[in-house]
Each structure stands twice: as structure tokens, then as C-alpha cells.
Scaffold this active site. Structure first.
Site, PDB file in Angstrom:
ATOM      1  N   GLN A 198      -4.413  -1.623   9.739  1.00  0.00           N
ATOM      2  CA  GLN A 198      -4.392  -2.958   9.138  1.00  0.00           C
ATOM      3  C   GLN A 198      -4.987  -3.977  10.114  1.00  0.00           C
ATOM      4  O   GLN A 198      -4.612  -4.028  11.291  1.00  0.00           O
ATOM      5  CB  GLN A 198      -2.946  -3.338   8.763  1.00  0.00           C
TER       6      GLN A 198
ATOM      7  N   LYS B  22       0.838  -1.199   0.000  1.00  0.00           N
ATOM      8  CA  LYS B  22       0.000   0.000   0.000  1.00  0.00           C
ATOM      9  C   LYS B  22       0.879   1.257   0.000  1.00  0.00           C
ATOM     10  O   LYS B  22       0.602   2.216  -0.721  1.00  0.00           O
ATOM     11  CB  LYS B  22      -0.950  -0.032   1.213  1.00  0.00           C
TER      12      LYS B  22
ATOM     13  N   ASP C 131     -11.008   2.811   4.318  1.00  0.00           N
ATOM     14  CA  ASP C 131     -11.335   1.382   4.300  1.00  0.00           C
ATOM     15  C   ASP C 131     -12.850   1.155   4.265  1.00  0.00           C
ATOM     16  O   ASP C 131     -13.302   0.053   3.953  1.00  0.00           O
ATOM     17  CB  ASP C 131     -10.792   0.710   5.572  1.00  0.00           C
TER      18      ASP C 131
HETATM   19  N1  GUN Z   1      -7.096  -6.981   6.414  1.00  0.00           N
HETATM   20  C1  GUN Z   1      -7.539  -7.738   5.376  1.00  0.00           C
HETATM   21  N2  GUN Z   1      -8.126  -6.959   4.458  1.00  0.00           N
HETATM   22  C2  GUN Z   1      -8.046  -5.698   4.922  1.00  0.00           C
HETATM   23  C3  GUN Z   1      -8.467  -4.438   4.408  1.00  0.00           C
HETATM   24  O1  GUN Z   1      -9.059  -4.318   3.332  1.00  0.00           O
HETATM   25  N3  GUN Z   1      -8.182  -3.366   5.177  1.00  0.00           N
HETATM   26  C4  GUN Z   1      -7.553  -3.465   6.367  1.00  0.00           C
HETATM   27  N4  GUN Z   1      -7.347  -2.350   7.059  1.00  0.00           N
HETATM   28  N5  GUN Z   1      -7.156  -4.603   6.874  1.00  0.00           N
HETATM   29  C5  GUN Z   1      -7.406  -5.710   6.145  1.00  0.00           C
END
Ligand code: GUN
Length: 293
Positions: free
Chosen positions: A97, A53, A120
Site C-alpha cells: 500500500q 481489499k 497493482d
Molecule cells: N495508494 C493509492 N492508490 C493505490 C493503489 O492503487 N495501490 C496501492 N498499492 N497503493 C495505493
């Protein structure tokens, strides 16, 4: 043979588009999109995701910062970091995350993120807006699936979409996006999950089948009807003695048998996965440009 829905190529197209819009946003309004990434603990998959990311941010000319906290960090320390970013004008998107260590209340943390920076789409405000059909940040993985469907001109209106899985990250928002009264949506949606005595009763009816089961190769071609569009959200690493590393990535769909039935299918890797990051970049851009709130 099924058409391959190439999420890798499509994500690159999207990233190019976002990069151009970002340059324009900087030039005309002096705004550089900024993303704060919080990683707690040392989950290897999470480390890879967060680095990818940050790398995408760099490519697109975004400002980004990764904060790493140890697995035994306090809930208070996590909340303080989120609050610091809520107040920081350089940060337009905040990503915590998941999963978080067990001693930290995930719901409390997601609730602390300012909805205006919740790229998100996990804050209840954005969840509610999505359900109500209001402007919102939609969760990145299901938003990426919608983008694949629309860019490949796959008709969704009036089609029977079956979503297998009911997670907050994929299944629930996926169903909500598919049945919205909106262009490139308007599907008839069934959501099913592990409590079904026989999932195949549902999967066999799907015109569009979204697999978010979390079990490697769980859905086979025999569980699908001819001509189905298969969207595989799963990413599972399984043992494979013939592979150079001894493992390989597979989805929640058994690709070989499904591609004999399907009219179109997303591969793993290279399908939905790359789209998730592209949509995160899109959400962060939209936050910076003030397109949502
Ligand atoms: N863990 C697995 N998928 C995601 C996501 O799309 N965003 C975040 N923040 N954590 C995740």
C-alpha cells in the site's frame, strides 16, 4: 440530465463474476487465488483501503494475508516481506500500500515485487508491457475506468479523451490504456497537468474527461463542453458543517455544474472508487489462473 455511471453497482456485478470464476478455478484446478497486503505505518486512509481489499478477498473466496509494519520499519524489512511472498506459492498477488514512509525508497520496493505477482501494475516490467501493448497487469484505477466505459457502451474509438493528471498510479497508465489499438480503446488522448497555464483550454475539448487532479471540485461544468463523459477519479474529504460528521467526500469535479453539461458522469463516492478494488480482485484472479504470464 447526465446519466450516472454507477461504479458501485458495476463493481458488484464484476465481483459476482469473479466469485463464480474463482469457484470454478478451485474445482477444476485446485487453485485458490491469494493476495498479500503490506501496510507500513498508520495512515488512516491506507488502513481503510487495505481492510476493504482484505474484505473483498474474503467475499470472493480468496486467501489473503495482511502484514502490518510500524512506520519506523526498515527498508530491509519491507523488502524481506516482499521477497517472502515472491517465493510463496499461496500468494498470487502482492500489494504494497502506498504511500510508504519517506525513509523507504518506493521505487526499490516496487522493483522487488515479482512482475508475475504485481497485481497493482506498478513494476516497470508491467508499465513497459502496458506501453508496448503486451499482456500485463494494468493499474487498478485506470483499468476500472476502462471497464466503466466499456460496460456502459461508451464509444472511445476516435474520441478525444483528455486526462488531467500525470501520476504513475492514474494519469500515465490511463492515457496508455485509452489510446491502445484495442477494442474499447483507440481514443485520441491528450494528457495535461499543473504546468498548463490554463487547463481549461484542454478540458473544454474533451469528449471524455478524466479528472485525476487531487484538488477538490477543481473542474467545473463551465470548463467542459456539452455532452462530455466525465470520469472523476478524485476522492477528497472536505469540511461541511451541514453534514452529520462535519465532512463529506467530493471528487475532483464539481458534480452539480458538471452534471448539467455532461451526457454521463461518475459520482463520488460510488463511481471509480469501488471499481479499483474490483479490478484488484480481477488482477489477482488472472494471476492465479495464469492468464497474464
Ligand atoms: N495508494 C493509492 N492508490 C493505490 C493503489 O492503487 N495501490 C496501492 N498499492 N497503493 C495505493
Amino acid at each position: 440530465m447526465a446519466q450516472i455511471l454507477d461504479g458501485k453497482a458495476l463493481s458488484q456485478t464484476l465481483r459476482n463474476e469473479i466469485g463464480e470464476k474463482t469457484a470454478h478455478l478451485k474445482q477444476t484446478r485446485g487453485i485458490q487465488p491469494g493476495l498479500g497486503l503490506l501496510l507500513v505505518g498508520d495512515n488512516p486512509a491506507s488502513q481503510v483501503y487495505v481492510s476493504s481489499k482484505a474484505k473483498a478477498c474474503e467475499e470472493l473466496g480468496f486467501y489473503s494475508v495482511i502484514i502490518r509494519q510500524p512506520a519506523d520499519t526498515s527498508e530491509g524489512a519491507v523488502l524481506r516481506q516482499v521477497q517472502e511472498w515472491n517465493a510463496d506459492p499461496r500468494i498470487h498477488g502482492i500489494l504494497v500500500q502506498l504511500p510508504l514512509p519517506k525513509h523507504i525508497d518506493e521505487h526499490k520496493v516496487l522493483l522487488a515485487v515479482a512482475p508475475q505477482k504485481d497485481v497493482d501494475g506498478f513494476h516497470p516490467e508491467n508499465v513497459g508491457r502496458l506501453v508496448a501493448g503486451l499482456p500485463c497487469f494494468a493499474p487498478c484505477t485506470p483499468a476500472g475506468v476502462m471497464e466503466i466505459l466499456s460496460r456502459y457502451n461508451i464509444e472511445t474509438k476516435g474520441k478525444h479523451a483528455v486526462v488531467v493528471g500525470r501520476s504513475n498510479i492514474v494519469g500515465k497508465p490511463m492515457a496508455n490504456l485509452l489510446y491502445q489499438k484495442a477494442p474499447n480503446a483507440n481514443a485520441i488522448v491528450t494528457i495535461c497537468h499543473t504546468a498548463a497555464p490554463d487547463l481549461t483550454v484542454f478540458t473544454k475539448q474533451a469528449d471524455i474527461l478524466v479528472a485525476a487532479v487531487g484538488v477538490p471540485e477543481a473542474l467545473k461544468g463551465a470548463d467542459m463542453k456539452d455532452g462530455v463523459v466525465v470520469i472523476d477519479v478524485g476522492i477528497n474529504r472536505i469540511a461541511d458543517p451541514t453534514a452529520p460528521k462535519g465532512t463529506r467526500l467530493v471528487g475532483d469535479v464539481h458534480f452539480a455544474s458538471a452534471s448539467e453539461r455532461a451526457s454521463a458522469i461518475t459520482p463520488v463516492p460510488g463511481g471509480v472508487g469501488p471499481m479499483t478494488i474490483a479490478m484488484l480482485m480481477q488482477n489477482t484472479y488472472r494471476s492465479a489462473a495464469g492468464e497474464v504470464y
